[in-house]
Every structure is written in structure tokens, then in C-alpha cells.
Design an enzyme around this catalytic site. Sequence first.
Site, PDB file in Angstrom:
ATOM      1  N   ALA A 106      22.042  53.169  22.878  1.00 36.93           N
ATOM      2  CA  ALA A 106      21.491  53.896  21.724  1.00 36.93           C
ATOM      3  C   ALA A 106      22.272  53.556  20.454  1.00 36.93           C
ATOM      4  CB  ALA A 106      21.505  55.397  21.989  1.00 36.93           C
ATOM      5  N   ASP A 147      18.163  50.237  30.210  1.00 36.15           N
ATOM      6  CA  ASP A 147      18.608  51.160  29.158  1.00 36.15           C
ATOM      7  C   ASP A 147      18.090  50.727  27.792  1.00 36.15           C
ATOM      8  OD1 ASP A 147      20.066  52.318  31.171  1.00 36.15           O
ATOM      9  OD2 ASP A 147      21.908  52.503  29.988  1.00 36.15           O
TER      10      ASP A 147
HETATM   11  O1  PMV Z   1      24.684  54.442  33.885  1.00 33.98           O
HETATM   12  P1  PMV Z   1      23.424  54.092  33.183  1.00 33.98           P
HETATM   13  O2  PMV Z   1      22.511  55.208  32.906  1.00 33.98           O
HETATM   14  O3  PMV Z   1      23.640  53.189  32.023  1.00 33.98           O
HETATM   15  O4  PMV Z   1      22.497  53.304  34.199  1.00 33.98           O
HETATM   16  C1  PMV Z   1      22.853  52.201  34.887  1.00 33.98           C
HETATM   17  C2  PMV Z   1      21.740  51.834  35.781  1.00 33.98           C
HETATM   18  C3  PMV Z   1      22.111  50.818  36.815  1.00 33.98           C
HETATM   19  O5  PMV Z   1      20.923  50.574  37.551  1.00 33.98           O
HETATM   20  C4  PMV Z   1      23.163  51.370  37.742  1.00 33.98           C
HETATM   21  C5  PMV Z   1      22.604  49.534  36.195  1.00 33.98           C
HETATM   22  C6  PMV Z   1      21.546  48.755  35.457  1.00 33.98           C
HETATM   23  O6  PMV Z   1      21.950  47.858  34.697  1.00 33.98           O
HETATM   24  O7  PMV Z   1      20.342  48.981  35.628  1.00 33.98           O
END
Ligand code: PMV
Length: 310
Positions: A106, A147
Site C-alpha cells: 500500500a 498484494d
Molecule cells: O503476509 P501477506 O499478507 O503479505 O501475504 C503473503 C501471502 C503469501 O502467499 C504467504 C506470499 C505471497 O507472496 O503470496
Amino acid sequence: MVTASAPGKIILFGEHAVVYGRPALAVPVNRVSAETTVTESPRPGVWIHAPQVSLEAELTSLPPGHPIGAAIQIVFHRLGLASPPDLDIHITSTIPIASGLGSGAAVTISLIRALSAFLGRSLPSDEVNACAYEVEKLYHGTPSGIDNTVITYGRPVYFVKGTSPEPLHVGRSFILVIGDTGIAAPTRQSVADVRALWQTDPRRWEKVFDQIGSIAQSARQAIERGNIEALGPLMNANHALLQELTVSSPELDQLVQAARQAGAAGAKLSGGGRGGNMIALVAPNDAERVAQALLLAGARGVIVTEVEQT
Ligand code: PMV
């Protein structure tokens, strides 16, 4: 002066397995956001002010690979700007850091949008997303890209690594309570640990990724049809598989348990795990009770958010 903001996000289903090509679902969380303001600076240089991460520095003094410095350089490069003007860049955020709510992405996205707009060349979303993915690699090592995608487009997505993201249609709105363990847990570490585990027995762990992937597929259908009742058990099953992958923690399990006992239809960790946040699916009348139960069970903070019908 130009200001841009970007929401937080949560992963509903499919984290970790998404790094191995399985689908995942994520939604923006508009209750929290990062904001960047760019102005002309009276001092020479490009000055970054990000008090929440104690950053007060001129761009050229940042170490190579610094995510905020890299985001700025990527924008300059994309715009073909050899000598940037003197700038002050102010970054603030209400998104908890290293907790699975997408704070890094973000910040990057609000920065890319504000900076490119200030320079008179607002980048289209596809380019914002591509630039943000480059920066995500510095935060996370081998990110799937989920993300930056959900935060760039600001709407629910069905995501498969390496393919164009598909909008996730939400047939009926539903309410989630997000509970924060208060434990900062870098995703880079849990992703690396899962990789090490996978290397010990790829066949075994590929099966677990398949199970997570098929849960995400079922959840997509249920969300699109507005069959929200089906989601709770799918969340519980996804959490059990994440436990097997060793990315839960006693604190996450405690919050998940507390939410279920207080009447949530289902609960799971969300994001990288080991700390950070969990999510619980609740009926509107249960939101307050589940939020209180999470605080009593040790949550540092709770956010009640609605995933709106689209
Ligand atoms: O921790 P966060 O919400 O940024 O999510 C990471 C998600 C994973 O699947 C663990 C890693 C990814 O790059 O998708």
C-alpha cells in the site's frame, strides 16, 4: 501538491499455496490505508519523510534495495527522468506493519501514484501494478504478486500467479472481523520456511497446496453465488492446512479458537502467518461479540470490515 492513498488488504483463501501456482482470493480493506503526498522541496534533493518507520532521508543516502528508495527510482526510470526535481515526499499509514494487511504494497502503490501524478504522468493501473511488483520482491523475496494486485485495483480478486488477475464478483456482502496478534512476522521468513519444507518432500507438500487450491476454488464459487454459509467451513479447513504447513502460531490459533467459540461461522489466519492477522466470518449481529472475544483472547486490535456485494 499531489496526494494519493491505497487501501490495506486481506487474503481470504489460498495464501502460501498461491506462491506455487494455486489460486487465491483477496479483498481490499478500506478502513486502513497508506497515503503519500508529494510537494516541491525548498531544499535540493528528493527528501523522504516516513515517521512511522523512522525514515527521514535524502534519496541518494538510502542503501541500494531500500523498498521506498527503489519505488521512487522505478518511477523516475519508467518516466525516463534523468534529473528529478527537488521534492518532499511524505508517507503515512494506518496499516499495521508486517501483519498481513499489505502495508508495504500500500505504501509503494500510494507512492507510485502520487509521484507519477506530481510529475505530470499518472501511470495507468497495469503499470502501477508492474512497478509495485518489482518493489514487492525487495520486501518479500519471491512474492506471488497478490498484494500489489488487490491493492492496485482496489477490488476483490481471484488471483493465479503469472496470469491476469480476474475480478472476484461478490454475490452477497459479508462481514469479517480481523484480529491482530500484535506480533510482527515478516512474510519473507514464512515463505522461505515453507520453501524449505517443500524441498524436504515435494510430493507431500504439493498435495497440501492442491487441497488449499481446491478450497480457494470452492470459495470463489460460493462467494460469486452469494452462498456465504459455505465459507465458514472452508475457512476452517484452510486454517488446518496452514497449520500443517507450520505457518500458524499459538497466538493465531488462540484467536481463531476464540472467534469460533464466540459464534464466528469460520476463522483462519490470513497472510504470511506466524503472527500478524487472522480473520473470522461473522453474521452481522455477532460482529461485536466476536470482536470483544478476540480482544479478551489477547488481540492487540480488531477491525470489522464488510466485503461489499459487487
Ligand atoms: O503476509 P501477506 O499478507 O503479505 O501475504 C503473503 C501471502 C503469501 O502467499 C504467504 C506470499 C505471497 O507472496 O503470496
